[in-house]
Design a protein around this motif. Sequence first.
Motif, PDB file in Angstrom:
ATOM      1  N   LEU A   1       0.908  -1.239   0.098  1.00 32.20           N
ATOM      2  CA  LEU A   1       0.013  -0.065  -0.040  1.00 32.20           C
ATOM      3  C   LEU A   1       0.913   1.215  -0.087  1.00 32.20           C
ATOM      4  CD1 LEU A   1      -2.833   1.254   0.179  1.00 32.20           C
ATOM      5  CD2 LEU A   1      -2.813   1.048   2.876  1.00 32.20           C
ATOM      6  N   ALA A   2       1.863   1.352   0.757  1.00 29.84           N
ATOM      7  CA  ALA A   2       2.800   2.395   0.853  1.00 29.84           C
ATOM      8  C   ALA A   2       3.670   2.660  -0.443  1.00 29.84           C
ATOM      9  CB  ALA A   2       3.897   1.991   2.059  1.00 29.84           C
ATOM     10  N   ARG A   3       3.998   1.546  -1.052  1.00 26.41           N
ATOM     11  CA  ARG A   3       4.439   1.603  -2.469  1.00 26.41           C
ATOM     12  C   ARG A   3       3.573   2.362  -3.369  1.00 26.41           C
ATOM     13  NH1 ARG A   3       6.321  -3.838  -4.980  1.00 26.41           N
ATOM     14  NH2 ARG A   3       4.268  -4.072  -4.918  1.00 26.41           N
ATOM     15  N   ALA A   4       2.339   1.993  -3.524  1.00 27.10           N
ATOM     16  CA  ALA A   4       1.164   2.585  -4.426  1.00 27.10           C
ATOM     17  C   ALA A   4       0.937   3.930  -3.984  1.00 27.10           C
ATOM     18  CB  ALA A   4       0.168   2.076  -4.077  1.00 27.10           C
ATOM     19  N   LEU A   5       1.078   4.491  -2.521  1.00 21.56           N
ATOM     20  CA  LEU A   5       1.023   5.883  -2.191  1.00 21.56           C
ATOM     21  C   LEU A   5       2.102   6.844  -2.314  1.00 21.56           C
ATOM     22  CD1 LEU A   5      -0.935   5.235   1.105  1.00 21.56           C
ATOM     23  CD2 LEU A   5      -1.707   6.360  -0.534  1.00 21.56           C
ATOM     24  N   ALA A   6       3.352   6.073  -2.452  1.00 22.88           N
ATOM     25  CA  ALA A   6       4.284   7.012  -2.538  1.00 22.88           C
ATOM     26  C   ALA A   6       4.745   7.859  -3.771  1.00 22.88           C
ATOM     27  CB  ALA A   6       5.847   5.927  -2.263  1.00 22.88           C
ATOM     28  N   THR A   7       4.171   7.488  -4.794  1.00 20.89           N
ATOM     29  CA  THR A   7       4.204   8.090  -6.053  1.00 20.89           C
ATOM     30  C   THR A   7       3.117   9.232  -6.051  1.00 20.89           C
ATOM     31  OG1 THR A   7       2.731   6.654  -7.337  1.00 20.89           O
ATOM     32  CG2 THR A   7       5.126   6.388  -7.424  1.00 20.89           C
ATOM     33  N   ASP A   8       2.170   9.369  -4.853  1.00 19.62           N
ATOM     34  CA  ASP A   8       1.157  10.195  -4.914  1.00 19.62           C
ATOM     35  C   ASP A   8       0.313  10.266  -6.089  1.00 19.62           C
ATOM     36  OD1 ASP A   8      -0.428  12.317  -3.838  1.00 19.62           O
ATOM     37  OD2 ASP A   8       0.870  13.815  -4.389  1.00 19.62           O
ATOM     38  N   PRO A   9      -0.374   9.075  -6.261  1.00 20.63           N
ATOM     39  CA  PRO A   9      -1.349   9.161  -7.636  1.00 20.63           C
ATOM     40  C   PRO A   9      -2.611   9.618  -7.421  1.00 20.63           C
ATOM     41  CG  PRO A   9      -1.351   7.070  -6.396  1.00 20.63           C
ATOM     42  CD  PRO A   9      -0.334   7.991  -5.733  1.00 20.63           C
ATOM     43  N   ASP A  10      -3.271  10.310  -8.601  1.00 20.64           N
ATOM     44  CA  ASP A  10      -4.611  10.819  -8.424  1.00 20.64           C
ATOM     45  C   ASP A  10      -5.787   9.609  -8.129  1.00 20.64           C
ATOM     46  OD1 ASP A  10      -3.817  13.092  -9.053  1.00 20.64           O
ATOM     47  OD2 ASP A  10      -3.865  12.966 -11.161  1.00 20.64           O
ATOM     48  N   ILE A  11      -5.441   8.258  -8.609  1.00 22.33           N
ATOM     49  CA  ILE A  11      -6.163   7.120  -8.379  1.00 22.33           C
ATOM     50  C   ILE A  11      -5.489   5.860  -7.938  1.00 22.33           C
ATOM     51  CG2 ILE A  11      -7.768   5.794  -9.755  1.00 22.33           C
ATOM     52  CD1 ILE A  11      -7.967   7.959 -11.697  1.00 22.33           C
ATOM     53  N   MET A  12      -6.170   5.327  -7.048  1.00 20.80           N
ATOM     54  CA  MET A  12      -5.793   3.968  -6.763  1.00 20.80           C
ATOM     55  C   MET A  12      -6.622   2.851  -6.970  1.00 20.80           C
ATOM     56  SD  MET A  12      -3.918   5.109  -2.824  1.00 20.80           S
ATOM     57  CE  MET A  12      -3.086   3.634  -2.926  1.00 20.80           C
ATOM     58  N   LEU A  13      -6.022   1.961  -7.578  1.00 23.11           N
ATOM     59  CA  LEU A  13      -6.718   0.591  -8.091  1.00 23.11           C
ATOM     60  C   LEU A  13      -6.497  -0.433  -7.026  1.00 23.11           C
ATOM     61  CD1 LEU A  13      -6.475   0.868 -11.812  1.00 23.11           C
ATOM     62  CD2 LEU A  13      -8.357   1.984 -10.314  1.00 23.11           C
ATOM     63  N   PHE A  14      -7.326  -1.372  -6.404  1.00 24.67           N
ATOM     64  CA  PHE A  14      -7.213  -2.323  -5.659  1.00 24.67           C
ATOM     65  C   PHE A  14      -7.528  -3.554  -6.000  1.00 24.67           C
ATOM     66  CE2 PHE A  14      -7.149   1.456  -3.134  1.00 24.67           C
ATOM     67  CZ  PHE A  14      -6.127   1.287  -2.270  1.00 24.67           C
ATOM     68  N   ASP A  15      -7.056  -4.595  -6.294  1.00 23.65           N
ATOM     69  CA  ASP A  15      -7.326  -5.678  -6.875  1.00 23.65           C
ATOM     70  C   ASP A  15      -7.579  -6.822  -5.926  1.00 23.65           C
ATOM     71  OD1 ASP A  15      -8.591  -7.989  -8.175  1.00 23.65           O
ATOM     72  OD2 ASP A  15      -6.739  -7.999  -9.655  1.00 23.65           O
ATOM     73  N   GLU A  16      -8.549  -7.031  -4.968  1.00 20.65           N
ATOM     74  CA  GLU A  16      -8.463  -8.143  -3.923  1.00 20.65           C
ATOM     75  C   GLU A  16      -7.328  -8.138  -3.056  1.00 20.65           C
ATOM     76  OE1 GLU A  16     -11.245 -11.567  -4.374  1.00 20.65           O
ATOM     77  OE2 GLU A  16     -10.804 -11.526  -6.689  1.00 20.65           O
ATOM     78  N   PRO A  17      -6.919  -6.816  -2.528  1.00 23.30           N
ATOM     79  CA  PRO A  17      -5.642  -6.916  -1.620  1.00 23.30           C
ATOM     80  C   PRO A  17      -5.654  -7.408  -0.542  1.00 23.30           C
ATOM     81  CG  PRO A  17      -6.993  -4.958  -1.632  1.00 23.30           C
ATOM     82  CD  PRO A  17      -7.739  -5.564  -2.532  1.00 23.30           C
ATOM     83  N   PHE A  18      -6.950  -7.811  -0.018  1.00 25.44           N
ATOM     84  CA  PHE A  18      -6.873  -8.340   1.428  1.00 25.44           C
ATOM     85  C   PHE A  18      -7.269  -9.912   1.582  1.00 25.44           C
ATOM     86  CE2 PHE A  18      -7.981  -3.655   2.544  1.00 25.44           C
ATOM     87  CZ  PHE A  18      -6.727  -3.392   2.202  1.00 25.44           C
ATOM     88  N   SER A  19      -7.633 -10.369   0.493  1.00 24.50           N
ATOM     89  CA  SER A  19      -8.307 -11.729   0.508  1.00 24.50           C
ATOM     90  C   SER A  19      -7.501 -12.847   0.999  1.00 24.50           C
ATOM     91  CB  SER A  19      -8.651 -11.933  -1.061  1.00 24.50           C
ATOM     92  OG  SER A  19      -7.619 -12.180  -1.754  1.00 24.50           O
ATOM     93  N   ALA A  20      -6.204 -12.490   0.936  1.00 23.69           N
ATOM     94  CA  ALA A  20      -5.050 -13.753   1.640  1.00 23.69           C
ATOM     95  C   ALA A  20      -4.997 -13.398   2.819  1.00 23.69           C
ATOM     96  CB  ALA A  20      -3.725 -13.497   0.768  1.00 23.69           C
TER      97      ALA A  20
END
Length: 335
Positions: free
Chosen positions: A172-191
């Motif tokens: 999640l931090a890696r996705a946030l670090a680039t400060d994107p406008d949009i975040m996409l999550f593909d079943e990130p917590f199912s495991a």
Amino acid sequence: MISVRDLWKVYGPRAERIVGSPEADLPRRELEARHGNVVAMRDVSLDVAPGEVFVVMGLSGSGKSTLIRCVTRLIEPTSGTVTIGGVDVTGADDAALLEIRRHKVSMVFQHFGLLPHRTLLDNVAFGLELRGVDRRERRERAAQTLELVGLPGMGDYRPHQLSGGQQQRVGLARALATDPDIMLFDEPFSALDPLIRREMQDEIVRLRRELGKTMMFITHDLQEALRLGDRIAIMRDGRFVQVGTPAEVVLNPADEYVENFVRDVPRSHVIPVSAVMAPLADGASAGECDEATKVRDIVALVSRSALPVTVTRLGQPVGSIDRVGVLSVIAGEDA
């Protein structure tokens, strides 16, 4: 922020001929036997507003992961259009598509995909490294982002030293670090196990509140969808069956399929107080709550006092709710 129109994904030879044709509605096995094609997604359209959390849920094989991968063309759609921030993704060349992926959108997958030979700092900073950000700046931003997701001071750890939940926080931090406008999550917590999954959902709620990111979230878990989504799309056999707010989906299911999905969901968990509030009461009150507060979250408040609770919108009183209003919702759960 995201606009999808008439999106199809058909696998197999001459896939374009299946789009919009009567054959597209054949049973999966029959279509595959006749033409060698499989329709993974059919005629999907949606809009995601700035700052919205749009959740797509469905059973395995419903097409939800195909959809989110088509949004950034990790999978090439067969037909239809996708625009992100006004940019036509489906018509973008390689350079424009790379720009979108590096600067506008970040994606969090079910499998963490951390680089085992890198420290957490360098894992989180990877997207910034690809952008060409100098080492000092990207490591500073990575450290700040690790702190944001609850992993302060752990930048020198390696992925194998972390629990599954901690590894997903790094993703999640890696996705946030680039400060994107949009975040996409593909079943990130199912495991993840249930307790850690709940913690990660709390993180999404907190980060959404603090950062205001636009999010598109894929899940097969209805409770997760109801908890995170401003709107929910129920997907079946590659198409949307119903799109609406959590309350709309639970209270007014579009068909028997959706009704079976939401049958055991307590109404008080999804109905906001604004849906059942009365006119503003005169005199004293037991407290205040925002109009978006779920009915279940004020049960304790009304149980301690016979006075009504004032409902506010942007800090201004707009109505009230008392024990009778709360109990009418709870009583309906067994109806």
